[in-house]
Design a protein around this motif. Structure first.
Motif, PDB file in Angstrom:
ATOM      1  N   THR A   1      15.419   8.171  71.736  1.00 31.31           N
ATOM      2  CA  THR A   1      14.883   9.256  70.900  1.00 31.31           C
ATOM      3  C   THR A   1      15.411  10.618  71.331  1.00 31.31           C
ATOM      4  OG1 THR A   1      12.897   9.318  72.307  1.00 31.31           O
ATOM      5  CG2 THR A   1      12.773   8.033  70.279  1.00 31.31           C
TER       6      THR A   1
ATOM      7  N   VAL B   1      10.442  13.254  69.103  1.00 36.95           N
ATOM      8  CA  VAL B   1      10.539  12.937  67.675  1.00 36.95           C
ATOM      9  C   VAL B   1       9.665  13.879  66.859  1.00 36.95           C
ATOM     10  CG1 VAL B   1      10.180  11.171  65.914  1.00 36.95           C
ATOM     11  CG2 VAL B   1      11.046  10.519  68.167  1.00 36.95           C
TER      12      VAL B   1
ATOM     13  N   SER C   1       8.706  10.532  74.649  1.00 34.30           N
ATOM     14  CA  SER C   1       9.533  10.034  73.556  1.00 34.30           C
ATOM     15  C   SER C   1       8.946  10.468  72.214  1.00 34.30           C
ATOM     16  CB  SER C   1       9.621   8.506  73.627  1.00 34.30           C
ATOM     17  OG  SER C   1      10.390   8.003  72.560  1.00 34.30           O
TER      18      SER C   1
END
Length: 228
Positions: free
Chosen positions: A18, A196, A192
């Motif tokens: 990511t 995003v 992570s």
């Protein structure tokens, strides 16, 4: 090997993927501050995975230094400055970008190695991340103001998840988690998700920013037509 180890590796791979994917996307948007911070996270997570697979201590040291960079300055300073492109129309020059990164690196070296920072270091990390969380509250407010409710909810979740991790990182070990692997599974997944969530929040605010000049132009033209 325990299933916990495989979950740890999978969480680490998720962070690598990511942060790399969205870091490159941010560089393509010419937001070098956010792109660089995301790629520092990629480098840190990659070294952490190599350490897990090989046991090489140098890789763990590199990962921990990058972690100190991100917790102390990369997230609370560089990420905020990068996000301000869509919250405050702040677009620093290349020279300013370099100054941010070099300054953050110098600050990390001091926090990492100075004897006087040994005891206050955990509190310093908690304070800096908490300041970042306060800024995320403002990001949520901006998202709601432009009708981006789903992205706002996503940022709230990222804020709650990462602030919880920051709050227990150096203070409250999980019972029975002697190797800290369970904690890191959650921490890696939290970071992570943050990488995003913030990317899509950035895009949403960027779209709103691009629409506003067009709306202002439409109102201006409409006013001119009425005066004719």
């Amino acid at each position: 090997m325990e299933s916990k180890f495989y979950l740890y590796c999978l969480a680490d791979i998720a962070l690598i993927a990511t942060s790399l994917i969205y870091g490159v996307k941010l560089l393509k948007k010419r937001n070098y501050l956010l792109g660089i911070e995301w790629l520092v996270t990629t480098f840190s997570a990659t070294n952490l995975l190599i350490n897990a697979l090989t046991g090489g201590h140098i890789f763990l040291s590199l990962s921990l230094f990058c972690d100190a960079f991100s917790r102390g300055f990369g997230v609370p300073v560089i990420t905020i400055a990068g996000m301000m492109a869509v919250t405050h129309r702040y677009k620093p020059s290349i020279a300013a970008d370099v100054t941010y990164v070099v300054g953050a690196l110098a600050g990390t070296v001091i926090v990492w190695s100075a004897d006087f920072m040994v005891e206050p270091k955990p509190y310093f990390y908690l304070a800096t991340w908490s300041l970042f969380s306060v800024y995320l509250v403002y990001v949520v407010k901006r998202l709601l103001s432009v009708g981006e409710k789903l992205n706002a909810a996503s940022v709230i979740l990222a804020l709650a998840f990462t602030q919880t991790i920051a709050s227990i990182y150096d203070f409250y070990p999980i019972p029975g988690d002697d190797d800290h692997m369970t904690f890191y599974i959650f921490a890696l997944l939290a970071w992570s998700y943050l990488s995003v969530s913030l990317y899509y929040a950035y895009c949403a605010l960027e779209r709103a920013q691009e629409k506003k000049p067009n709306l202002n132009r439409a109102y201006t033209l409409s006013g001119l037509e009425r005066h004719r």
